[in-house]
Motif scaffolding. Structure first.
Motif, mmCIF file in Angstrom:
data_model
loop_
_atom_site.group_PDB
_atom_site.id
_atom_site.type_symbol
_atom_site.label_atom_id
_atom_site.label_comp_id
_atom_site.label_asym_id
_atom_site.label_seq_id
_atom_site.Cartn_x
_atom_site.Cartn_y
_atom_site.Cartn_z
ATOM 1 N N PHE A 170 1.855 52.880 -43.735
ATOM 2 C CA PHE A 170 2.189 54.241 -44.161
ATOM 3 C C PHE A 170 1.820 54.561 -45.599
ATOM 4 O O PHE A 170 1.754 55.733 -45.970
ATOM 5 C CB PHE A 170 3.689 54.499 -43.968
ATOM 6 C CG PHE A 170 4.119 54.575 -42.531
ATOM 7 C CD1 PHE A 170 3.457 55.400 -41.638
ATOM 8 C CD2 PHE A 170 5.188 53.822 -42.064
ATOM 9 C CE1 PHE A 170 3.841 55.477 -40.319
ATOM 10 C CE2 PHE A 170 5.582 53.889 -40.750
ATOM 11 C CZ PHE A 170 4.912 54.717 -39.863
ATOM 12 N N LEU A 171 1.550 53.551 -46.414
ATOM 13 C CA LEU A 171 1.294 53.792 -47.825
ATOM 14 C C LEU A 171 0.158 54.789 -48.074
ATOM 15 O O LEU A 171 0.274 55.635 -48.971
ATOM 16 C CB LEU A 171 1.022 52.469 -48.554
ATOM 17 C CG LEU A 171 0.948 52.533 -50.083
ATOM 18 C CD1 LEU A 171 2.193 53.197 -50.672
ATOM 19 C CD2 LEU A 171 0.762 51.140 -50.665
ATOM 20 N N PRO A 172 -0.925 54.760 -47.317
ATOM 21 C CA PRO A 172 -1.995 55.739 -47.569
ATOM 22 C C PRO A 172 -1.563 57.192 -47.353
ATOM 23 O O PRO A 172 -2.245 58.107 -47.824
ATOM 24 C CB PRO A 172 -3.080 55.340 -46.547
ATOM 25 C CG PRO A 172 -2.808 53.905 -46.234
ATOM 26 C CD PRO A 172 -1.317 53.773 -46.285
ATOM 27 N N TYR A 173 -0.452 57.400 -46.645
ATOM 28 C CA TYR A 173 -0.010 58.757 -46.330
ATOM 29 C C TYR A 173 1.177 59.198 -47.175
ATOM 30 O O TYR A 173 1.678 60.310 -47.009
ATOM 31 C CB TYR A 173 0.354 58.846 -44.844
ATOM 32 C CG TYR A 173 -0.764 58.399 -43.947
ATOM 33 C CD1 TYR A 173 -1.858 59.231 -43.687
ATOM 34 C CD2 TYR A 173 -0.743 57.130 -43.369
ATOM 35 C CE1 TYR A 173 -2.904 58.807 -42.875
ATOM 36 C CE2 TYR A 173 -1.785 56.699 -42.556
ATOM 37 C CZ TYR A 173 -2.860 57.538 -42.311
ATOM 38 O OH TYR A 173 -3.879 57.115 -41.515
ATOM 39 N N VAL A 174 1.635 58.337 -48.084
ATOM 40 C CA VAL A 174 2.748 58.688 -48.972
ATOM 41 C C VAL A 174 2.261 59.706 -49.993
ATOM 42 O O VAL A 174 1.193 59.548 -50.590
ATOM 43 C CB VAL A 174 3.298 57.430 -49.677
ATOM 44 C CG1 VAL A 174 4.307 57.816 -50.751
ATOM 45 C CG2 VAL A 174 3.943 56.500 -48.662
ATOM 46 N N THR A 175 3.037 60.746 -50.217
ATOM 47 C CA THR A 175 2.639 61.830 -51.125
ATOM 48 C C THR A 175 3.449 61.853 -52.413
ATOM 49 O O THR A 175 3.168 62.669 -53.289
ATOM 50 C CB THR A 175 2.791 63.188 -50.425
ATOM 51 O OG1 THR A 175 4.153 63.349 -49.995
ATOM 52 C CG2 THR A 175 1.864 63.291 -49.227
ATOM 53 N N ASP A 176 4.440 60.989 -52.531
ATOM 54 C CA ASP A 176 5.304 60.972 -53.709
ATOM 55 C C ASP A 176 4.922 59.784 -54.600
ATOM 56 O O ASP A 176 4.912 58.634 -54.144
ATOM 57 C CB ASP A 176 6.768 60.873 -53.278
ATOM 58 C CG ASP A 176 7.732 61.039 -54.438
ATOM 59 O OD1 ASP A 176 7.790 60.133 -55.285
ATOM 60 O OD2 ASP A 176 8.449 62.055 -54.488
ATOM 61 N N SER A 177 4.620 60.041 -55.867
ATOM 62 C CA SER A 177 4.144 58.990 -56.764
ATOM 63 C C SER A 177 5.204 57.920 -57.013
ATOM 64 O O SER A 177 4.866 56.738 -57.181
ATOM 65 C CB SER A 177 3.697 59.600 -58.099
ATOM 66 O OG SER A 177 4.776 60.290 -58.729
ATOM 67 N N THR A 178 6.482 58.306 -57.035
ATOM 68 C CA THR A 178 7.555 57.327 -57.227
ATOM 69 C C THR A 178 7.609 56.365 -56.052
ATOM 70 O O THR A 178 7.787 55.147 -56.220
ATOM 71 C CB THR A 178 8.908 58.029 -57.401
ATOM 72 O OG1 THR A 178 8.852 58.892 -58.535
ATOM 73 C CG2 THR A 178 10.026 57.015 -57.596
ATOM 74 N N VAL A 179 7.445 56.901 -54.841
ATOM 75 C CA VAL A 179 7.457 56.058 -53.641
ATOM 76 C C VAL A 179 6.242 55.141 -53.635
ATOM 77 O O VAL A 179 6.343 53.960 -53.272
ATOM 78 C CB VAL A 179 7.492 56.922 -52.364
ATOM 79 C CG1 VAL A 179 7.517 56.040 -51.126
ATOM 80 C CG2 VAL A 179 8.700 57.850 -52.369
ATOM 81 N N VAL A 180 5.087 55.649 -54.048
ATOM 82 C CA VAL A 180 3.873 54.819 -54.122
ATOM 83 C C VAL A 180 4.100 53.642 -55.057
ATOM 84 O O VAL A 180 3.787 52.489 -54.735
ATOM 85 C CB VAL A 180 2.665 55.655 -54.599
ATOM 86 C CG1 VAL A 180 1.471 54.752 -54.901
ATOM 87 C CG2 VAL A 180 2.282 56.684 -53.541
ATOM 88 N N SER A 181 4.657 53.915 -56.238
ATOM 89 C CA SER A 181 4.909 52.860 -57.214
ATOM 90 C C SER A 181 5.888 51.825 -56.668
ATOM 91 O O SER A 181 5.675 50.612 -56.799
ATOM 92 C CB SER A 181 5.462 53.476 -58.503
ATOM 93 O OG SER A 181 5.788 52.482 -59.443
ATOM 94 N N SER A 182 6.961 52.311 -56.027
ATOM 95 C CA SER A 182 7.963 51.406 -55.461
ATOM 96 C C SER A 182 7.370 50.555 -54.346
ATOM 97 O O SER A 182 7.632 49.351 -54.251
ATOM 98 C CB SER A 182 9.149 52.234 -54.940
ATOM 99 O OG SER A 182 10.162 51.401 -54.431
ATOM 100 N N ALA A 183 6.537 51.166 -53.516
ATOM 101 C CA ALA A 183 5.931 50.453 -52.388
ATOM 102 C C ALA A 183 4.940 49.396 -52.864
ATOM 103 O O ALA A 183 4.895 48.282 -52.327
ATOM 104 C CB ALA A 183 5.250 51.444 -51.458
ATOM 105 N N ASN A 184 4.129 49.737 -53.855
ATOM 106 C CA ASN A 184 3.171 48.757 -54.378
ATOM 107 C C ASN A 184 3.883 47.555 -54.986
ATOM 108 O O ASN A 184 3.479 46.405 -54.784
ATOM 109 C CB ASN A 184 2.269 49.417 -55.427
ATOM 110 C CG ASN A 184 1.175 50.273 -54.804
ATOM 111 O OD1 ASN A 184 0.691 49.968 -53.708
ATOM 112 N ND2 ASN A 184 0.773 51.331 -55.483
ATOM 113 N N SER A 185 4.957 47.815 -55.711
ATOM 114 C CA SER A 185 5.732 46.719 -56.296
ATOM 115 C C SER A 185 6.349 45.857 -55.203
ATOM 116 O O SER A 185 6.359 44.623 -55.294
ATOM 117 C CB SER A 185 6.830 47.275 -57.207
ATOM 118 O OG SER A 185 6.290 47.947 -58.318
ATOM 119 N N ALA A 186 6.855 46.505 -54.153
ATOM 120 C CA ALA A 186 7.479 45.761 -53.054
ATOM 121 C C ALA A 186 6.459 44.894 -52.331
ATOM 122 O O ALA A 186 6.729 43.728 -51.995
ATOM 123 C CB ALA A 186 8.138 46.734 -52.081
#
Length: 323
Positions: A105-121
């Protein structure tokens, strides 16, 4: 003779008392049943709205165009990684399914905070799986325990609901600071589904008509409306979570405003669906938001009175402590 008026007292004297008692019971039962049926109708509307917007529980089959649900799901999974690596002994090779969802789902995330959190995870899971390392980007080591307030009574016992404001304007930077403090409020899987809309001036007068408990307030310098996004919650078990998270956030916002010397009064919005829908329309708020409450905000007038609001003794509601 038939056209002569008959008083109620005359009628009551004619009708046998036991028959009149039956009539009153039937009347009371009728109105009670009407209220019961109307309440069930509200439940059905609540259920329909929730089912329209709720997430599928940990599904990997979302339509990628539904960005709100994707954002919440990825934030939920990212927090699972953070939580899993915060235990004293994290499980080996945990989070494989979580990682698969994040990657999908990461390619479809539109919120930058969620992107940052997901990449760290994702990076933290790789480090744990490959090297048994716990990265500080997702799990911070506590170096010092918070010692608490020296006199918590000074904070908690000075907060009360204010219904008489001095009319002074609330500075925007004060509100922003309070919001930043309140953003630390806990929420289910860190989804942070709350929303706050602020209104001032004539907009306050317009919106407060939707709430019945503020008629004697006079001027309200600022009005906040707190709501929660139903897109954030999944399955029947979380059907009431919007009220839980929205309520926790609202109380945290009240506390943060109080810490800055700003007074508040929570204004309940326990209203029927029809009225809630009209309020959302008046606010231009999307239907997926569940309105939780309003909050009157301002500086208390010196000399204002406050309700005594007696509190029950702890023994009334605390169990397990021998009270």
């Amino acid at each position: 003779l038939l056209s002569m008026p008959i008083s109620k007292s005359k009628i009551f004297s004619i009708i046998p008392s036991n028959l009149f008692t039956v009539y009153r019971l039937v009347k009371a039962s009728y109105f009670n049943q009407v209220e019961v049926l109307a309440t069930w109708a509200e439940f059905f509307q609540d259920g329909y709205r929730y089912s329209r917007f709720m997430m599928k529980s940990d599904s990997r089959e979302y339509f990628t165009r539904d960005s709100d649900k994707v954002n919440y799901q990825v934030m939920k999974d990212s927090h699972r990684v953070e939580k899993g690596l915060s235990f004293s002994e994290p499980r080996s090779k945990f989070g494989l399914e979580v990682k698969a969802r994040i990657v999908k789902f990461l390619p479809y995330v539109t919120d930058s905070t969620v992107v940052s959190s997901a990449n760290s995870a994702r990076e933290a899971l790789n480090a744990w799986e490959n090297e048994s390392l716990i990265m500080s980007t997702v799990s911070l080591e506590v170096q010092k325990r918070y010692s608490g307030l020296s006199n918590p009574e000074d904070f908690f016992l000075t907060r009360h609901s204010t219904r008489d404001f001095d009319g002074a304007k609330i500075e925007i930077d004060v509100l922003v600071r309070a919001l930043e403090l309140a953003s630390t409020a806990p929420s289910v899987c860190n989804r942070q589904a709350w929303r706050v809309d602020f209104f001032f001036g004539e907009d306050v007068s317009r919106l407060r008509e939707f709430q019945n408990g503020n008629l004697g307030f006079g001027d309200i310098p600022a009005l906040a409306v707190i709501s929660a996004d139903l897109n954030a919650f999944s399955g029947r078990g979380e059907r009431n979570q919007a009220y839980v998270d929205g309520g926790i956030y609202s109380m945290t916002l009240v506390a943060s405003l109080h810490s800055l010397g700003v007074s508040t009064c929570m204004l309940n919005l326990s209203v029927e669906n029809k009225k809630a829908k009209l309020l959302r329309r008046e606010m231009n708020l999307a239907d997926n938001f569940e309105v939780i409450m309003m909050m009157a905000i301002g500086y208390e007038r010196i000399g204002a009175r406050k309700a005594k609001s007696l509190r029950y003794p702890l023994s009334r509601y605390v169990h397990g402590l021998g009270m």
